[in-house]
Design a protein around this motif. Structure first.
Motif, PDB file in Angstrom:
ATOM      1  N   ALA A   8      40.086  -7.920  33.543  1.00  0.00           N
ATOM      2  CA  ALA A   8      40.123  -9.249  32.935  1.00  0.00           C
ATOM      3  C   ALA A   8      41.448  -9.909  33.269  1.00  0.00           C
ATOM      4  N   THR A  11      39.046 -18.345  40.215  1.00  0.00           N
ATOM      5  CA  THR A  11      37.863 -17.598  39.783  1.00  0.00           C
ATOM      6  C   THR A  11      38.135 -16.806  38.510  1.00  0.00           C
ATOM      7  N   GLY A  12      39.385 -16.709  38.082  1.00  0.00           N
ATOM      8  CA  GLY A  12      39.700 -16.105  36.787  1.00  0.00           C
ATOM      9  C   GLY A  12      39.125 -16.981  35.680  1.00  0.00           C
ATOM     10  N   ALA A  13      38.445 -16.358  34.698  1.00  0.00           N
ATOM     11  CA  ALA A  13      37.732 -17.144  33.677  1.00  0.00           C
ATOM     12  C   ALA A  13      38.701 -17.627  32.600  1.00  0.00           C
ATOM     13  N   GLY A  62      28.240 -16.378  41.682  1.00  0.00           N
ATOM     14  CA  GLY A  62      29.418 -15.535  41.519  1.00  0.00           C
ATOM     15  C   GLY A  62      30.350 -15.536  42.712  1.00  0.00           C
ATOM     16  N   ARG A  93      39.792 -16.322  28.960  1.00  0.00           N
ATOM     17  CA  ARG A  93      38.384 -16.249  28.558  1.00  0.00           C
ATOM     18  C   ARG A  93      37.838 -14.835  28.813  1.00  0.00           C
ATOM     19  N   ALA A  94      38.192 -14.261  29.933  1.00  0.00           N
ATOM     20  CA  ALA A  94      37.695 -12.926  30.283  1.00  0.00           C
ATOM     21  C   ALA A  94      38.247 -11.880  29.313  1.00  0.00           C
ATOM     22  N   GLU A 132      34.954 -13.680  46.281  1.00  0.00           N
ATOM     23  CA  GLU A 132      34.079 -12.924  45.369  1.00  0.00           C
ATOM     24  C   GLU A 132      32.741 -12.592  46.042  1.00  0.00           C
ATOM     25  N   GLY A 187      36.855 -21.233  36.218  1.00  0.00           N
ATOM     26  CA  GLY A 187      36.669 -19.867  36.688  1.00  0.00           C
ATOM     27  C   GLY A 187      35.243 -19.408  36.464  1.00  0.00           C
ATOM     28  N   MET A 188      35.041 -18.102  36.595  1.00  0.00           N
ATOM     29  CA  MET A 188      33.674 -17.582  36.474  1.00  0.00           C
ATOM     30  C   MET A 188      33.661 -16.238  35.768  1.00  0.00           C
ATOM     31  N   LEU A 189      32.584 -16.029  35.021  1.00  0.00           N
ATOM     32  CA  LEU A 189      32.354 -14.718  34.416  1.00  0.00           C
ATOM     33  C   LEU A 189      31.352 -13.979  35.293  1.00  0.00           C
ATOM     34  N   ASP A 237      35.909 -11.050  35.535  1.00  0.00           N
ATOM     35  CA  ASP A 237      36.138 -12.334  36.208  1.00  0.00           C
ATOM     36  C   ASP A 237      36.804 -12.087  37.549  1.00  0.00           C
TER      37      ASP A 237
END
Ligand SMILES: [Zn+2]
Length: 549
Positions: free
Chosen positions: A345, A299-301, A172, A349-350, A189, A318-320, A292
Motif C-alpha cells: 500500500a 497509480t498509487g490510490a 488496472g 486510500r490504499a 501496471e 490512482g487505482m485500487l 495499488d
C-alpha cells in the motif's frame, strides 16, 4: 570444559547487541550444535572454550542477530541479475550504453529483457521507445523500471503485442501516449502484461541459479532470512527445489501473490501450495495483495486527487488493484485459513483499505496469529497511523525511500502538495502510536544493504544525496529501533521470533559481525558500515578475511 560439552564457536571481545531486553549488551557468545548456548562477559563465555572450539576475536566490533528482510524480491531480482541489469547504472546515457552492450552480447536472444532503470533519469519519469529503438535496432526489448510497476519497450515489442494508438488502456493499467495518442513505449501496471505475456518464461534452471546468486548476495550483507514479497508458482518451485536439495541456507517465507481479478475461490490453490511445505528452511505461509500502484505514475490510490504541475487539482486519484468488497471478503477468508496477509500500500486510500480489510477480518474471525503487515506505507493519514497498533498490523518500512532523493523531490512531492508530503513514511509516529515495526529493502527496487536503510531510518538522509536536508526528521527512529525492526520486528512477521531475531540462549545462532562498533557515532555514517561475517546456525555462510580467527 570437557570436549563433549565445549562450544563449537565462541565470538568474544565484541560490542554484542542482543536485541533481547533480558540482557541487551554482552561481550561474547558461545554456539554449540547450531544454537546459542551462552551470552555474557568474555570471562563467563570463555569457560565454554574447548580444544576444538573456533574462537573469533571481535576486537570491539558489533555482533548482531542476523538481519531479516521483511519485503524483498530475490526470486525475480535474482533472475534480473542474470539479464540486462540496470540497477547499478546511473544516468540515461549510461543506460543506453549498457543496453547496447547487452544487446550486442546477446545477439541471438529473441528478446532483450532487463530491468532497473530509474524514473528520475527521464523527462516526466518515463523513457521513450525511440531511444530504445536507437540502441536495439528492430529487436523486441522489454525493460522494467526499478520498482517493477512500469516497463519501457521498443517499437518492435509494441508491434508484436499489437499495441497501437487505438488500443484502450487495460483494466488496472495505463499505456503512456504522445499528444496524438501514439504509444510512447512506457507501460504501467497491468499494461505491462500485454508485452510480458509474449516473452519466453525463464527456465527452472535459470530461476534456481538466480536465487542462489541472490542468496549469496544477501548473505554478504548479513541477511539470514527474508520474506519474498511476491511469489508465483514458478518461483515457489525454485525455492522448493533448492530447499529440497539443502541449498537454501537462508530462512525464507513466501508471500504468494494474490493476482488481480482473483476472488475467494482462489484460496484453495494457495492452501495446496502451502501444504507442500515447509521444506527445510522454506515455508509458503503468507499471501501478498498489491492494493495499488506507485505515486510517481499516479497509480498509487489516493483519497484526494493528485495535483497538476501548476498546483491545481487533477482528476487522477490512482487505482485500487482489488475492488474493496472483494478485498475485504478475501482478506477475511485468508486470515481464517491461517495465512498471513502481506499488503502493498503506497497511497493513503490504499493504506486505509488495507486496514479496513484487516479490521473486517478481526470482526468475523476474532484475533488470529496471522501477523498481517502492510509494506511501503508511503502516505498515511494521521487517523490511520493510530490504527496499526490496535489492529495488530505491523508497519513494514522500506526506510531507504524516506529521504530527499530526486524521485521524491521531483516526481512525488510536487504532485502531493505540502500537506500530504508531510504524511510520508511516518515511521516515528507509527512507533509512538504503538505499531510494531519491521523493515525490508524491496530489492530490486532498491539496494538490500541494511546499513543504507538504517542510515535513512535514523537520519532521514543519506551521504550519497545531492539534497542532504533530512526529510521529516521528526519521523526518524533510533538506531536501536531500526536494529530491532531488522531483527525481531521482521522475525515476528516471519513467525521466526521464537527461534531467531535476538541473541538469546537457546535460539538458533544466526549472527552477523559488523566491521565496526555501529553505535560509535565517531566511526562515520551508518551507511559506511558493512557485514564481515554471517553465520546461520553457527555455520559461516559469508566470511570476509577482515574477520580473522
Ligand atoms: Zn515489493
Amino acid at each position: 570444559m570437557p570436549p563433549e560439552t565445549a562450544a563449537d564457536l565462541v565470538l568474544r571481545g565484541g560490542a554484542v547487541h542482543t536485541v533481547d531486553p533480558v540482557r541487551p549488551r554482552a561481550e561474547a557468545v558461545a554456539v554449540r550444535s547450531g544454537r546459542i548456548v551462552a551470552v555474557g562477559s568474555d570471562r563467563e563465555v570463555g569457560q565454554r572454550i574447548g580444544p576444538r572450539t573456533r574462537v573469533v576475536e571481535l576486537r570491539g566490533r558489533t555482533l548482531l542477530p542476523g538481519f531479516q528482510d521483511a519485503h524483498c524480491h530475490p526470486c525475480t531480482s535474482g533472475l534480473d541479475q542474470l539479464r540486462c541489469d540496470l540497477l547499478a547504472v546511473h544516468g540515461a546515457a549510461e543506460v543506453y550504453r549498457t543496453i547496447a552492450e547487452y544487446a550486442a552480447g546477446h545477439a541471438h536472444d529473441p528478446w532483450i529483457v532487463g530491468s532497473g532503470w530509474y524514473m528520475a533519469d527521464y523527462p516526466h519519469g518515463t523513457p521513450h521507445r525511440r531511444d530504445l529503438d536507437a540502441v536495439v535496432g528492430g529487436r523486441p526489448a522489454y525493460l522494467e523500471n526499478r520498482d517493477g510497476h512500469s516497463a519501457w519497450v521498443s517499437s518492435r515489442a509494441l508491434e508484436l503485442a499489437g499495441i497501437t494508438a487505438s488500443t484502450p488502456d487495460p483494466v488496472g493499467g495505463r499505456i503512456e501516449r504522445d499528444a496524438d495518442g501514439t504509444p510512447t513505449g512506457a507501460l504501467h501496471e497491468s499494461a505491462m502484461d500485454l508485452v510480458l505475456d509474449l516473452i519466453p518464461p525463464a527456465t527452472a534452471e535459470e530461476r534456481e541459479r538466480g536465487l542462489l546468486g541472490a542468496q549469496r548476495f544477501f548473505h554478504s550483507l548479513g541477511i539470514t532470512a527474508w520474506q519474498d514479497a511476491s511469489v508465483r508458482p514458478d518461483c515457489q518451485a525454485a525455492y522448493e527445489a533448492l530447499a529440497g536439495r539443502g541449498e537454501l541456507t537462508a530462512r525464507v517465507v513466501a508471500a504468494m501473490t494474490f493476482e488481480a481479478g482473483w476472488d475467494v475461490d482462489a484460496l484453495d490453490g494457495l492452501v495446496v501450495r502451502r501444504a507442500r511445505g515447509p521444506i527445510g528452511r522454506f515455508a509458503a505461509t503468507s499471501v501478498k495483495f498489491f492494493l495499488d500502484g506507485v505515486l510517481e505514475t499516479f497509480t498509487g490510490a489516493m483519497l484526494e486527487p493528485y495535483l497538476a504541475p501548476d498546483g491545481g487539482l487533477t482528476d487522477r486519484m490512482g487505482m485500487l488493484v482489488h475492488d474493496p468488497p472483494v478485498l475485504r471478503r478475501t482478506v477475511a477468508a485468508v486470515d481464517a485459513a491461517g495465512f498471513q496477509v502481506h499488503m502493498h500500500a503506497i497511497g493513503d486510500r490504499a493504506v486505509r483499505e488495507g486496514l479496513d480489510a484487516v479490521e473486517g477480518a478481526r470482526a468475523v474471525n476474532g484475533p488470529t496469529d496471522g501477523r498481517h503487515h502492510i509494506a511501503h506505507i508511503q502516505v498515511i493519514q494521521p487517523v490511520d497511523v493510530a490504527r496499526f497498533g490496535p489492529l495488530g498490523v505491523t508497519a513494514n518500512a522500506q526506510a531507504l525511500w524516506a529521504c530527499h532523493d530526486r524521485q521524491l523531490d521531483e516526481l512525488t512531492n510536487p504532485f502531493l502538495g505540502p500537506e500530504r508530503t508531510a504524511m510520508q513514511y511516518p515511521f516515528g509516529s507509527l512507533v509512538r502510536a504503538g505499531a510494531r515495526l519491521a523493515m525490508g529493502s524491496d530489492w530490486g527496487v532498491s539496494t538490500p544493504n541494511v546499513f543504507d536503510e538504517m542510515q535513512v531510518a535514523v537520519e532521514r538522509s543519506h551521504p550519497s544525496l545531492d539534497n542532504r536536508e533530512p526529510f521529516l526528521p521528526g519521523e526518524a527512529v533510533t538506531l536501536d529501533q531500526a536494529t530491532h525492526a531488522f531483527t525481531m520486528g521482521s522475525a515476528y512477521v516471519n513467525h521466526l521470533d521464537d527461534v531467531t531475531g535476538s541473541i538469546t540462549p537457546g535460539k538458533l545462532a544466526d549472527l552477523v559481525v559488523v566491521d565496526r562498533d555501529l553505535w560509535d557515532r565517531g566511526a562515520g555514517p551508518i551507511s559506511d558500515a558493512r557485514a564481515i561475517a554471517t553465520f546461520i546456525e553457527g555455520e559461516p555462510v559469508f566470511e570476509d578475511p577482515a574477520l580473522g580467527g
